[in-house]
Design an enzyme around this catalytic site. Structure first.
Site, PDB file in Angstrom:
ATOM      1  N   HIS A 199     -71.435  46.891 -66.907  1.00 23.70           N
ATOM      2  CA  HIS A 199     -71.079  45.682 -67.917  1.00 23.70           C
ATOM      3  C   HIS A 199     -69.810  45.067 -68.090  1.00 23.70           C
ATOM      4  CE1 HIS A 199     -72.585  42.334 -70.493  1.00 23.70           C
ATOM      5  NE2 HIS A 199     -72.083  42.945 -70.541  1.00 23.70           N
ATOM      6  N   GLU A 200     -69.597  46.502 -68.972  1.00 22.41           N
ATOM      7  CA  GLU A 200     -68.068  46.319 -69.546  1.00 22.41           C
ATOM      8  C   GLU A 200     -66.493  46.270 -68.620  1.00 22.41           C
ATOM      9  OE1 GLU A 200     -68.576  45.102 -73.342  1.00 22.41           O
ATOM     10  OE2 GLU A 200     -70.525  45.741 -72.965  1.00 22.41           O
TER      11      GLU A 200
ATOM     12  N   HIS B 112     -66.136  42.569 -68.154  1.00 23.20           N
ATOM     13  CA  HIS B 112     -65.848  41.610 -68.956  1.00 23.20           C
ATOM     14  C   HIS B 112     -63.832  41.979 -68.842  1.00 23.20           C
ATOM     15  CE1 HIS B 112     -69.060  40.282 -71.104  1.00 23.20           C
ATOM     16  NE2 HIS B 112     -69.910  41.087 -71.644  1.00 23.20           N
TER      17      HIS B 112
ATOM     18  N   HIS C  86     -70.520  36.342 -70.181  1.00 25.40           N
ATOM     19  CA  HIS C  86     -71.816  36.362 -69.859  1.00 25.40           C
ATOM     20  C   HIS C  86     -73.052  35.696 -68.958  1.00 25.40           C
ATOM     21  CE1 HIS C  86     -72.694  39.492 -73.725  1.00 25.40           C
ATOM     22  NE2 HIS C  86     -72.514  40.225 -71.825  1.00 25.40           N
TER      23      HIS C  86
HETATM   24  N1  0ZB Z   1     -70.722  43.995 -74.784  1.00 25.20           N
HETATM   25  O1  0ZB Z   1     -70.075  43.502 -73.422  1.00 25.20           O
HETATM   26  C1  0ZB Z   1     -72.097  42.982 -75.006  1.00 25.20           C
HETATM   27  O2  0ZB Z   1     -72.522  42.178 -74.680  1.00 25.20           O
HETATM   28  C2  0ZB Z   1     -72.706  44.109 -76.598  1.00 25.20           C
HETATM   29  C3  0ZB Z   1     -72.179  42.582 -77.562  1.00 25.20           C
HETATM   30  C4  0ZB Z   1     -71.299  41.544 -77.915  1.00 25.20           C
HETATM   31  C5  0ZB Z   1     -71.761  40.627 -79.276  1.00 25.20           C
HETATM   32  C6  0ZB Z   1     -70.202  42.508 -78.222  1.00 25.20           C
HETATM   33  C7  0ZB Z   1     -73.445  44.797 -75.948  1.00 25.20           C
HETATM   34  O3  0ZB Z   1     -73.320  45.888 -76.604  1.00 25.20           O
HETATM   35  N2  0ZB Z   1     -74.672  44.089 -75.320  1.00 25.20           N
HETATM   36  C8  0ZB Z   1     -75.598  44.752 -75.186  1.00 25.20           C
HETATM   37  C9  0ZB Z   1     -75.596  45.717 -74.214  1.00 25.20           C
HETATM   38  O4  0ZB Z   1     -76.235  46.610 -74.358  1.00 25.20           O
HETATM   39  C10 0ZB Z   1     -77.260  43.839 -75.301  1.00 25.20           C
HETATM   40  C11 0ZB Z   1     -78.379  45.168 -75.492  1.00 25.20           C
HETATM   41  O5  0ZB Z   1     -78.199  45.746 -75.991  1.00 25.20           O
HETATM   42  O6  0ZB Z   1     -78.993  44.866 -74.774  1.00 25.20           O
HETATM   43  N3  0ZB Z   1     -74.651  45.523 -73.390  1.00 25.20           N
HETATM   44  C12 0ZB Z   1     -74.710  46.551 -72.256  1.00 25.20           C
HETATM   45  C13 0ZB Z   1     -75.321  45.850 -70.892  1.00 25.20           C
HETATM   46  C14 0ZB Z   1     -76.064  44.796 -70.511  1.00 25.20           C
HETATM   47  C15 0ZB Z   1     -76.353  44.418 -69.674  1.00 25.20           C
HETATM   48  C16 0ZB Z   1     -76.497  45.662 -68.552  1.00 25.20           C
HETATM   49  C17 0ZB Z   1     -75.993  46.216 -68.843  1.00 25.20           C
HETATM   50  C18 0ZB Z   1     -75.394  47.153 -69.709  1.00 25.20           C
HETATM   51 ZN    ZN Z   2     -71.196  41.746 -72.070  1.00 21.83          ZN
END
Ligand code: 0ZB
Ligand code: ZN
Ligand code: CA
Ligand code: ZN
Length: 476
Positions: free
Chosen positions: A227-228, A231, A237
């Protein structure tokens, strides 16, 4: 990082909002307009579905709890405390100009469509996590990058020191950018959009427990990295809940996962379609004296011969044996784009299983969508990376898998590998072949392919009864 862009332009506005709302207690502060704003926001960006939108009707309990869940989801996404209530900070974010880029939309890119100009992108792992071995971290990142390089004309090269386009690291709390991590849960990681300096870099929250599986509590490193890295390559997103770039974490198995369509469309919108190597356009010459096959199986009423990314199909009814259809495997088997290593079918079930590397596909009919799994579900040891040949022997209800100089026997009823395997080939067979390329059963007869030959094999007596050219069925 997408939020950085938004905050530069609207930061002061948000500041005023918070000061203005702080001294007032929550009940007084929650005005009907605010509830309406929140409802509209959550409907638009988080697919909130409530039975009634009229503010004059009282909300039922289901709607309220749906709303609470969506508020939490949105708070998690923005790194806010997940209270599930419309507190001042949450409303401030909702009121904020959306920068014209909703955080959720079927794939989306950054406002300036930032992307890498170079097709070869370097990456460096600055710091590892103590949660996993170095190999596990390397492998998770490698597989995550491969998802993207398979879908677009990009190459990733790992460098161990010096400058790199994408620097990956693990850190907790304050770590040298304006986005301190929040301790366990909440924000798991963040990444910067392509660019100089910190551009493209990925930071993982070290306060999370990182895993290579599904165990809880913990987050799968491959999944989050995949996912990262989206980006890092320029994708923001997506609003499509089945997309990898959807904001919320969901576990994905690195052995089985392929990039969802929405993300493929996204990455290709930036970088174009992958440049396929020459081999994909060349049709194997079936009548060449050196011709050999990769796999054979019976699908429906037809025998299918696989070689590279190409296949030939002929009916099993002898009168029509001169009718041969052919084409690239991907046209007959949607989703299968790589060369096929092995295939077998269970006539009683009307299904065929097709193996490409560590993946297998379940096929019921040609030209129909198939689904897939990992060969490790069969019980193969992790040292087995692909299967050479497979055949289901109906009389035994067992499936034989050939891997190098050994074979495995799988019990389809018990869905388990038989004990005592792998074994080396039976003696008569061993005196003739070193390796099996393909195998299939037709009307109780087993044919084994090795190099340019096919052998009619009597497994009950371990005897090779007949030897024919491997292309005997292909009308040469
Ligand atoms: N980073 O890319 C994110 O999207 C952050 C939030 C941003 C405001 C910096 C994040 O850590 N999001 C969490 C996440 O797991 C959201 C969550 O906890 O559900 N991101 C990684 C992810 C998202 C979709 C699929 C697999 C992994
Ligand atoms: Zn993200
Ligand atoms: Ca966290
Ligand atoms: Zn950071």
């Amino acid at each position: 990082m997408e939020l950085l862009w938004c905050w530069i332009f609207t930061g002061s506005l948000m500041f005023v909002d918070i000061i203005w709302t702080l001294p007032i207690s929550e009940e007084q502060w929650l005005r009907p307009e605010d509830v309406q704003l929140a409802e509209g926001y959550l409907r638009r960006f988080y697919q909130l579905r409530t039975s009634s939108s009229s503010r004059h009707q009282s909300r039922n309990r289901r709607d309220t709890s749906a709303m609470v869940d969506k508020i939490k989801e949105m708070q998690g996404f923005f790194g806010l405390e997940q209270t599930g209530t419309l507190d001042p900070q949450t409303l401030a974010v909702m009121r904020r100009d959306r920068c014209g880029v909703p955080d959720v939309e079927n794939f989306s890119v950054y406002p300036k469509r930032t992307k890498w100009r170079n097709k070869t992108i370097t990456y460096r792992i600055e710091k590892y996590t103590p949660d996993l071995t170095r190999e596990e971290v390397d492998r998770s990142f490698h597989l995550a990058l491969k998802l993207w390089s398979d879908a677009a004309p990009l190459n990733f090269v790992k460098v161990n020191n010096g400058k790199a386009n994408i620097v990956l690291t693990f850190a907790s709390r304050t770590h040298g950018d304006f986005f301190p991590f929040d301790g366990p849960k909440g924000v798991l990681a963040h990444a910067f959009e392509p660019g100089q300096g910190m551009g493209g870099d990925v930071h993982f929250d070290e306060d999370e427990t990182w895993t290579t599986g599904q165990e809880k509590p913990g987050y799968n490193l491959f999944t989050v990295a995949a996912h990262e890295l989206g980006h890092s390559l320029g994708l923001s997103h997506s609003k499509n809940p089945s997309a990898l770039m959807y904001p919320n974490y969901k576990y994905y198995d690195s052995a089985k996962y392929t990039l969802p369509r929405d993300d493929v469309m996204g990455i290709q919108a930036l970088y174009g379609k992958p440049i396929r190597k020459q081999e994909t356009v060349t049709i194997p010459r079936k009548c060449d004296p050196n011709f050999s096959v990769d796999a054979v199986a019976v699908i429906g009423n037809e025998i299918v011969f696989f070689k590279d990314r190409y296949m030939w199909i002929r009916t099993t009814w002898s009168t029509y044996w001169n009718q041969l259809r052919e084409g690239f495997s991907s046209t007959y088997l949607p989703g299968i784009n790589s060369a096929i290593n092995a295939a077998y079918d269970i006539p009683a079930k009307g299904v065929a299983y097709i193996f490409t590397g560590p993946k297998y596909w379940v096929v019921q009919q040609l030209k129909m969508k198939s689904h897939f799994g990992s060969i490790y579900e069969y019980g193969f040891p992790s040292t087995v990376k692909h299967i050479d040949a497979a055949v289901h022997v109906s009389g035994y209800r067992k499936t034989f898998f050939f891997v190098g100089q050994v074979y495995y026997r799988y019990d389809e009823n018990k869905r388990k590998m038989d004990p005592g395997f792998p074994r080396s080939f039976p003696l008569d067979l061993l005196s003739i072949v070193r390796k099996i390329d393909a195998a299939f059963e037709l009307e109780g007869h087993i044919y084994l392919f090795s190099g340019t030959k096919a052998y009619l094999y009597d497994y009950r007596q371990d005897r090779v009864l007949k030897r024919i050219p491997a292309n005997a069925w292909l009308g040469c």
